[in-house]
Write an enzyme that holds these catalytic residues in place. Sequence first.
Site, mmCIF file in Angstrom:
data_model
loop_
_atom_site.group_PDB
_atom_site.id
_atom_site.type_symbol
_atom_site.label_atom_id
_atom_site.label_comp_id
_atom_site.label_asym_id
_atom_site.label_seq_id
_atom_site.Cartn_x
_atom_site.Cartn_y
_atom_site.Cartn_z
ATOM 1 C CG HIS A 3 4.932 -11.724 38.144
ATOM 2 N ND1 HIS A 3 6.056 -12.163 38.021
ATOM 3 C CD2 HIS A 3 5.128 -10.378 37.351
ATOM 4 C CE1 HIS A 3 6.915 -11.544 36.879
ATOM 5 N NE2 HIS A 3 6.176 -10.938 36.932
ATOM 6 C CG HIS A 19 5.557 -9.825 31.287
ATOM 7 N ND1 HIS A 19 4.822 -9.897 32.410
ATOM 8 C CD2 HIS A 19 6.149 -9.424 32.888
ATOM 9 C CE1 HIS A 19 5.196 -10.058 33.766
ATOM 10 N NE2 HIS A 19 5.738 -10.096 33.734
ATOM 11 C CD GLU A 64 -12.021 0.715 26.175
ATOM 12 O OE1 GLU A 64 -12.149 1.470 24.731
ATOM 13 O OE2 GLU A 64 -11.581 2.163 27.472
ATOM 14 C CG HIS A 115 5.706 -5.677 36.507
ATOM 15 N ND1 HIS A 115 6.829 -5.841 36.964
ATOM 16 C CD2 HIS A 115 4.986 -7.000 36.137
ATOM 17 C CE1 HIS A 115 7.755 -6.722 36.730
ATOM 18 N NE2 HIS A 115 6.583 -7.334 35.774
ATOM 19 C CD GLU A 163 8.889 -13.983 32.901
ATOM 20 O OE1 GLU A 163 9.639 -15.524 32.356
ATOM 21 O OE2 GLU A 163 9.676 -13.957 33.887
HETATM 22 O O1 2HA Z 1 11.914 -8.969 33.161
HETATM 23 O O2 2HA Z 1 8.872 -8.527 34.394
HETATM 24 O O3 2HA Z 1 8.733 -11.690 34.240
HETATM 25 C C1 2HA Z 1 11.893 -8.794 34.537
HETATM 26 C C2 2HA Z 1 10.114 -9.247 34.391
HETATM 27 C C3 2HA Z 1 10.435 -11.156 35.202
HETATM 28 ZN ZN ZN Z 2 7.383 -9.481 35.309
#
Ligand code: 2HA
Ligand code: ZN
Length: 276
Positions: free
Chosen positions: A216, A145, A175, A147, A122
Amino acid sequence: MKKINEAPFLKSFCDTADNMYRLGWDERNGGNISMLLDESEVKDYLDTERVIRRIPFMGVKAASFDASALAGKIFLVTGTGKYFKNVKEDPENNLGIVRIALDGSCAELLWGFKDGGRPTSEFPAHMMTHIARLAADKDHRVVMHSHPTNLLAMTYVHSLDSDAFTHTLWQMSTECIVVFPEGVEVLPWMLCGTDEIGAATAEKARAARLVVWAMHGIYGTGKTLDETFGLIETAEKAAQIYMLTAHLPRVNTINDAELRSLAEFFGVPPRKGVLD
Ligand code: 2HA
Ligand code: ZN
Protein backbone atom coordinates in the site's frame (compact mmCIF):
# COMPACT_ATOMS: atom_id res chain seq x y z
CA MET A 1 -7.34 39.26 9.50
CA LYS A 2 -4.38 38.33 7.30
CA LYS A 3 -4.98 36.37 4.08
CA ILE A 4 -4.75 32.67 4.88
CA ASN A 5 -3.38 31.84 1.42
CA GLU A 6 -0.28 33.74 2.48
CA ALA A 7 0.16 31.90 5.78
CA PRO A 8 3.59 30.20 5.86
CA PHE A 9 2.09 26.96 7.24
CA LEU A 10 -0.39 26.77 4.34
CA LYS A 11 2.21 27.59 1.71
CA SER A 12 4.67 24.96 2.89
CA PHE A 13 1.86 22.39 3.20
CA CYS A 14 0.79 23.05 -0.43
CA ASP A 15 4.41 22.92 -1.64
CA THR A 16 4.94 19.61 0.14
CA ALA A 17 1.80 18.04 -1.38
CA ASP A 18 2.91 19.33 -4.78
CA ASN A 19 6.38 17.80 -4.39
CA MET A 20 4.89 14.48 -3.34
CA TYR A 21 2.64 14.50 -6.41
CA ARG A 22 5.56 15.38 -8.72
CA LEU A 23 7.58 12.47 -7.30
CA GLY A 24 4.78 10.09 -8.22
CA TRP A 25 3.99 9.19 -4.62
CA ASP A 26 0.36 10.36 -4.68
CA GLU A 27 -1.53 9.33 -7.77
CA ARG A 28 -5.23 10.24 -8.03
CA ASN A 29 -6.53 10.63 -4.44
CA GLY A 30 -3.65 8.61 -2.96
CA GLY A 31 -1.98 9.90 0.17
CA ASN A 32 -2.92 12.26 2.95
CA ILE A 33 -1.20 14.68 5.32
CA SER A 34 -2.18 16.16 8.66
CA MET A 35 -0.25 18.75 10.62
CA LEU A 36 -0.82 20.10 14.11
CA LEU A 37 -1.11 23.89 14.20
CA ASP A 38 -0.67 26.15 17.22
CA GLU A 39 -3.67 28.36 17.99
CA SER A 40 -1.20 31.29 17.98
CA GLU A 41 -0.17 30.37 14.43
CA VAL A 42 -3.71 30.45 13.04
CA LYS A 43 -5.41 33.22 14.99
CA ASP A 44 -4.16 35.98 12.66
CA TYR A 45 -5.73 34.16 9.71
CA LEU A 46 -9.07 32.89 10.94
CA ASP A 47 -11.67 33.30 13.65
CA THR A 48 -11.25 30.18 15.78
CA GLU A 49 -14.60 30.91 17.49
CA ARG A 50 -16.47 30.36 14.23
CA VAL A 51 -17.23 26.69 13.55
CA ILE A 52 -18.42 26.23 9.93
CA ARG A 53 -19.73 22.70 10.51
CA ARG A 54 -19.17 19.65 12.68
CA ILE A 55 -17.78 16.58 10.90
CA PRO A 56 -18.17 13.10 12.43
CA PHE A 57 -15.15 10.77 12.17
CA MET A 58 -15.46 8.22 9.34
CA GLY A 59 -14.56 4.53 9.36
CA VAL A 60 -14.36 4.22 13.13
CA LYS A 61 -16.36 2.58 15.84
CA ALA A 62 -16.88 5.10 18.60
CA ALA A 63 -16.03 2.42 21.16
CA SER A 64 -12.54 1.83 19.77
CA PHE A 65 -11.60 5.36 18.75
CA ASP A 66 -11.24 8.04 21.36
CA ALA A 67 -9.83 11.36 20.14
CA SER A 68 -10.18 13.07 23.51
CA ALA A 69 -6.37 13.07 23.97
CA LEU A 70 -6.37 15.59 21.09
CA ALA A 71 -9.36 17.63 22.29
CA GLY A 72 -9.04 21.27 21.26
CA LYS A 73 -6.08 20.60 18.98
CA ILE A 74 -6.11 22.17 15.51
CA PHE A 75 -5.03 20.32 12.36
CA LEU A 76 -4.48 21.26 8.74
CA VAL A 77 -5.47 18.14 6.81
CA THR A 78 -6.02 16.92 3.24
CA GLY A 79 -9.57 16.04 2.17
CA THR A 80 -11.01 12.62 1.44
CA GLY A 81 -11.17 11.87 -2.29
CA LYS A 82 -9.09 14.96 -3.09
CA TYR A 83 -6.10 14.84 -5.42
CA PHE A 84 -2.63 16.01 -4.31
CA LYS A 85 -2.26 17.22 -7.91
CA ASN A 86 -4.84 19.97 -7.18
CA VAL A 87 -3.89 21.05 -3.65
CA LYS A 88 -1.57 23.93 -4.54
CA GLU A 89 -3.97 25.34 -7.14
CA ASP A 90 -7.02 25.22 -4.88
CA PRO A 91 -6.22 24.76 -1.18
CA GLU A 92 -9.63 25.91 0.06
CA ASN A 93 -11.46 22.99 -1.56
CA ASN A 94 -8.78 20.33 -1.09
CA LEU A 95 -7.67 21.09 2.47
CA GLY A 96 -9.34 21.91 5.75
CA ILE A 97 -8.44 23.29 9.14
CA VAL A 98 -10.28 21.38 11.83
CA ARG A 99 -10.31 21.39 15.62
CA ILE A 100 -11.00 18.21 17.55
CA ALA A 101 -14.15 18.86 19.62
CA LEU A 102 -13.63 19.17 23.36
CA ASP A 103 -15.48 15.90 23.96
CA GLY A 104 -13.37 14.20 21.25
CA SER A 105 -16.47 13.18 19.27
CA CYS A 106 -16.01 15.04 15.97
CA ALA A 107 -13.94 17.53 14.02
CA GLU A 108 -15.03 21.19 13.96
CA LEU A 109 -14.35 22.78 10.59
CA LEU A 110 -12.72 26.22 10.90
CA TRP A 111 -11.63 26.72 7.28
CA GLY A 112 -11.57 24.92 3.92
CA PHE A 113 -13.39 21.85 2.53
CA LYS A 114 -15.43 24.54 0.79
CA ASP A 115 -17.29 22.17 -1.52
CA GLY A 116 -18.65 20.16 1.44
CA GLY A 117 -15.56 17.96 1.79
CA ARG A 118 -14.22 16.31 4.91
CA PRO A 119 -10.88 15.09 6.26
CA THR A 120 -9.06 12.12 4.70
CA SER A 121 -10.56 8.66 5.20
CA GLU A 122 -7.34 7.89 7.06
CA PHE A 123 -8.06 10.59 9.67
CA PRO A 124 -8.51 8.00 12.47
CA ALA A 125 -5.11 6.47 11.64
CA HIS A 126 -3.63 9.96 11.60
CA MET A 127 -5.20 10.93 14.94
CA MET A 128 -4.12 7.70 16.65
CA THR A 129 -0.63 8.15 15.23
CA HIS A 130 -0.48 11.77 16.44
CA ILE A 131 -1.41 10.58 19.93
CA ALA A 132 1.32 7.89 19.87
CA ARG A 133 4.01 10.21 18.49
CA LEU A 134 3.17 13.09 20.87
CA ALA A 135 3.72 10.66 23.74
CA ALA A 136 7.19 9.86 22.29
CA ASP A 137 8.11 13.43 21.27
CA LYS A 138 6.36 16.59 22.49
CA ASP A 139 7.53 18.48 19.38
CA HIS A 140 5.92 16.01 16.98
CA ARG A 141 3.49 17.69 14.51
CA VAL A 142 3.20 15.94 11.15
CA VAL A 143 1.71 12.66 9.89
CA MET A 144 2.17 11.97 6.19
CA HIS A 145 0.89 8.99 4.22
CA SER A 146 1.81 8.28 0.61
CA HIS A 147 2.44 5.55 -1.96
CA PRO A 148 6.14 5.86 -2.92
CA THR A 149 6.74 3.58 -5.91
CA ASN A 150 9.88 1.73 -4.89
CA LEU A 151 8.94 1.20 -1.25
CA LEU A 152 5.67 -0.28 -2.44
CA ALA A 153 7.46 -2.47 -4.98
CA MET A 154 9.86 -3.65 -2.30
CA THR A 155 7.01 -4.96 -0.15
CA TYR A 156 6.17 -7.44 -2.95
CA VAL A 157 9.62 -9.00 -3.15
CA HIS A 158 11.22 -8.54 0.29
CA SER A 159 10.51 -10.13 3.67
CA LEU A 160 8.06 -7.99 5.70
CA ASP A 161 9.97 -8.58 8.92
CA SER A 162 10.66 -5.06 10.29
CA ASP A 163 14.28 -5.85 11.25
CA ALA A 164 15.06 -7.46 7.89
CA PHE A 165 13.39 -4.61 5.98
CA THR A 166 15.31 -2.05 8.05
CA HIS A 167 18.61 -3.87 7.50
CA THR A 168 18.16 -3.89 3.73
CA LEU A 169 17.25 -0.18 3.60
CA TRP A 170 20.26 0.72 5.79
CA GLN A 171 22.53 -1.20 3.40
CA MET A 172 21.21 0.59 0.33
CA SER A 173 22.56 4.04 1.13
CA THR A 174 25.10 5.33 3.64
CA GLU A 175 22.85 8.04 5.08
CA CYS A 176 19.94 5.74 5.97
CA ILE A 177 21.10 4.55 9.38
CA VAL A 178 21.82 8.16 10.33
CA VAL A 179 18.45 9.49 9.08
CA PHE A 180 16.31 6.69 10.56
CA PRO A 181 18.41 4.89 13.21
CA GLU A 182 15.22 3.55 14.81
CA GLY A 183 14.54 1.70 11.53
CA VAL A 184 11.16 1.15 9.92
CA GLU A 185 8.21 -0.81 11.21
CA VAL A 186 6.32 -2.92 8.67
CA LEU A 187 2.63 -3.84 8.85
CA PRO A 188 1.19 -6.71 6.78
CA TRP A 189 -1.54 -5.86 4.26
CA MET A 190 -4.60 -4.61 6.12
CA LEU A 191 -7.88 -2.98 5.16
CA CYS A 192 -7.26 0.78 5.03
CA GLY A 193 -9.53 3.49 6.41
CA THR A 194 -10.42 1.43 9.50
CA ASP A 195 -9.67 1.93 13.16
CA GLU A 196 -7.91 -1.48 13.14
CA ILE A 197 -5.20 -0.25 10.77
CA GLY A 198 -5.16 3.05 12.69
CA ALA A 199 -4.51 1.29 15.99
CA ALA A 200 -1.87 -0.99 14.42
CA THR A 201 -0.11 1.99 12.81
CA ALA A 202 -0.16 3.99 16.03
CA GLU A 203 1.23 1.01 17.96
CA LYS A 204 4.12 0.68 15.48
CA ALA A 205 4.65 4.45 15.46
CA ARG A 206 5.62 4.35 19.14
CA ALA A 207 8.93 2.79 18.10
CA ALA A 208 9.62 4.41 14.72
CA ARG A 209 8.77 7.48 12.66
CA LEU A 210 8.32 5.35 9.53
CA VAL A 211 5.64 2.67 9.27
CA VAL A 212 5.38 0.73 6.00
CA TRP A 213 1.95 -0.55 4.96
CA ALA A 214 2.76 -3.61 2.84
CA MET A 215 1.39 -3.50 -0.72
CA HIS A 216 0.00 0.00 0.00
CA GLY A 217 2.45 2.71 1.06
CA ILE A 218 4.09 4.35 4.03
CA TYR A 219 3.37 6.54 7.05
CA GLY A 220 5.99 9.09 8.01
CA THR A 221 5.90 11.30 11.09
CA GLY A 222 8.01 14.20 12.27
CA LYS A 223 8.37 17.63 13.83
CA THR A 224 8.11 19.50 10.52
CA LEU A 225 6.90 18.92 6.97
CA ASP A 226 10.51 18.99 5.72
CA GLU A 227 11.72 16.45 8.27
CA THR A 228 8.84 14.08 7.55
CA PHE A 229 9.12 14.45 3.79
CA GLY A 230 12.89 13.94 4.04
CA LEU A 231 12.44 10.73 6.02
CA ILE A 232 10.13 9.22 3.41
CA GLU A 233 12.34 10.53 0.61
CA THR A 234 15.42 8.86 2.11
CA ALA A 235 13.67 5.50 2.63
CA GLU A 236 12.20 5.68 -0.87
CA LYS A 237 15.63 6.38 -2.39
CA ALA A 238 17.05 3.34 -0.57
CA ALA A 239 14.14 1.21 -1.81
CA GLN A 240 14.88 2.45 -5.33
CA ILE A 241 18.50 1.29 -5.07
CA TYR A 242 17.22 -2.05 -3.79
CA MET A 243 14.79 -2.45 -6.69
CA LEU A 244 17.52 -1.48 -9.17
CA THR A 245 19.89 -4.12 -7.80
CA ALA A 246 17.77 -6.89 -6.22
CA HIS A 247 17.86 -9.03 -9.39
CA LEU A 248 21.63 -8.61 -9.87
CA PRO A 249 24.44 -10.41 -8.06
CA ARG A 250 25.41 -8.29 -5.02
CA VAL A 251 29.18 -7.81 -5.28
CA ASN A 252 29.53 -5.08 -2.63
CA THR A 253 27.55 -4.00 0.39
CA ILE A 254 27.82 -1.88 3.54
CA ASN A 255 28.54 -4.52 6.18
CA ASP A 256 27.31 -4.49 9.76
CA ALA A 257 30.64 -3.27 11.20
CA GLU A 258 30.50 -0.33 8.80
CA LEU A 259 26.86 0.42 9.66
CA ARG A 260 27.81 0.31 13.34
CA SER A 261 30.71 2.71 12.77
CA LEU A 262 28.33 5.15 11.04
CA ALA A 263 25.92 5.04 13.98
CA GLU A 264 28.77 5.58 16.43
CA PHE A 265 30.33 8.42 14.42
CA PHE A 266 27.01 10.27 14.09
CA GLY A 267 25.99 9.49 17.67
CA VAL A 268 22.71 7.73 16.86
CA PRO A 269 21.65 4.55 18.67
CA PRO A 270 20.79 1.94 16.00
CA ARG A 271 17.59 -0.10 16.30
CA LYS A 272 18.32 -3.15 18.43
CA GLY A 273 18.35 -6.61 16.87
CA VAL A 274 19.29 -5.55 13.33
CA LEU A 275 23.10 -5.50 13.32
CA ASP A 276 25.30 -8.46 14.32
O1 2HA B 1 -6.42 8.81 0.89
O2 2HA B 1 -4.11 6.80 0.29
O3 2HA B 1 -4.95 5.06 2.07
C1 2HA B 1 -6.19 7.81 -0.02
C2 2HA B 1 -5.28 6.80 0.55
C3 2HA B 1 -5.89 5.82 1.46
ZN1 ZN C 1 -2.98 5.13 0.82
